[in-house]
Scaffold this active site. Structure first.
Site, mmCIF file in Angstrom:
data_model
loop_
_atom_site.group_PDB
_atom_site.id
_atom_site.type_symbol
_atom_site.label_atom_id
_atom_site.label_comp_id
_atom_site.label_asym_id
_atom_site.label_seq_id
_atom_site.Cartn_x
_atom_site.Cartn_y
_atom_site.Cartn_z
ATOM 1 N N GLY A 69 -2.979 -0.551 -4.032
ATOM 2 C CA GLY A 69 -3.273 -0.930 -2.658
ATOM 3 C C GLY A 69 -4.264 -0.016 -1.949
ATOM 4 N N GLN A 70 -4.872 0.918 -2.668
ATOM 5 C CA GLN A 70 -5.836 1.814 -2.024
ATOM 6 C C GLN A 70 -7.070 1.016 -1.630
ATOM 7 O OE1 GLN A 70 -7.036 5.218 -4.385
ATOM 8 N NE2 GLN A 70 -8.095 6.165 -2.662
ATOM 9 N N THR A 71 -7.458 1.116 -0.356
ATOM 10 C CA THR A 71 -8.653 0.434 0.142
ATOM 11 C C THR A 71 -9.699 1.413 0.642
ATOM 12 O OG1 THR A 71 -7.619 0.145 2.303
ATOM 13 C CG2 THR A 71 -7.443 -1.696 0.751
ATOM 14 N N HIS B 209 -6.195 10.335 1.351
ATOM 15 C CA HIS B 209 -5.408 10.402 2.576
ATOM 16 C C HIS B 209 -3.935 10.184 2.228
ATOM 17 C CE1 HIS B 209 -6.526 6.192 2.107
ATOM 18 N NE2 HIS B 209 -5.483 5.854 2.850
ATOM 19 N N HIS C 160 -0.160 9.338 3.979
ATOM 20 C CA HIS C 160 0.535 8.796 5.148
ATOM 21 C C HIS C 160 1.814 9.580 5.398
ATOM 22 C CE1 HIS C 160 -1.789 4.979 5.385
ATOM 23 N NE2 HIS C 160 -1.972 5.220 4.088
#
Length: 121
Positions: free
Chosen positions: A86-88, A93, A95
């Site tokens: 799901g890395q876009t 980074h 969360h």
């Protein structure tokens, strides 16, 4: 495939040697913070040893900042590494997501919820 993330110095709530912190622009919950690497690294697996040590300090700093304003009773700490995960945004980074009583009907399984039918076991 990749979204470019523009961050100004005004967005930063903390700056360190290897990482800076910002409030997430699309927060999952009140107080959601992102830890972002100063140097362009694709994901967690590209961080060097010094950065890995400093990441732990940044996580504690983020928690401290969140705790000073909000009153969470738990945290999810997460990183998406790779397109399939799901890395876009392909700039490291992490969360820091504060959790609150009643923010979801059944929190058991936690991060396993990224694949909903695997969350509860």
């Amino acid at each position: 495939m990749s979204v470019f993330l523009e961050v100004s110095d005004n967005d930063k709530i903390y700056s360190g040697v290897n990482f800076f912190l910002i409030k997430d622009r699309f927060p999952v919950s009140p107080g959601h913070v992102l830890i972002i690497s100063n140097d362009l690294k694709k994901d967690f697996f590209e961080l060097n040893e010094e950065e890995l040590v400093q990441l732990n300090h940044s996580i504690i700093k983020a928690k401290s900042l969140i705790d000073s304003t909000f009153n969470p009773i738990g945290y999810n700490i997460g990183m998406n590494c790779g397109l399939a995960a799901g890395q876009t945004i392909f700039h490291f980074h992490c969360h820091i997501i504060p959790r609150y009583q009643g923010d979801t009907q059944n929190p058991s399984g936690g991060v396993r919820g990224v694949i909903p039918n695997k969350q509860h076991y």
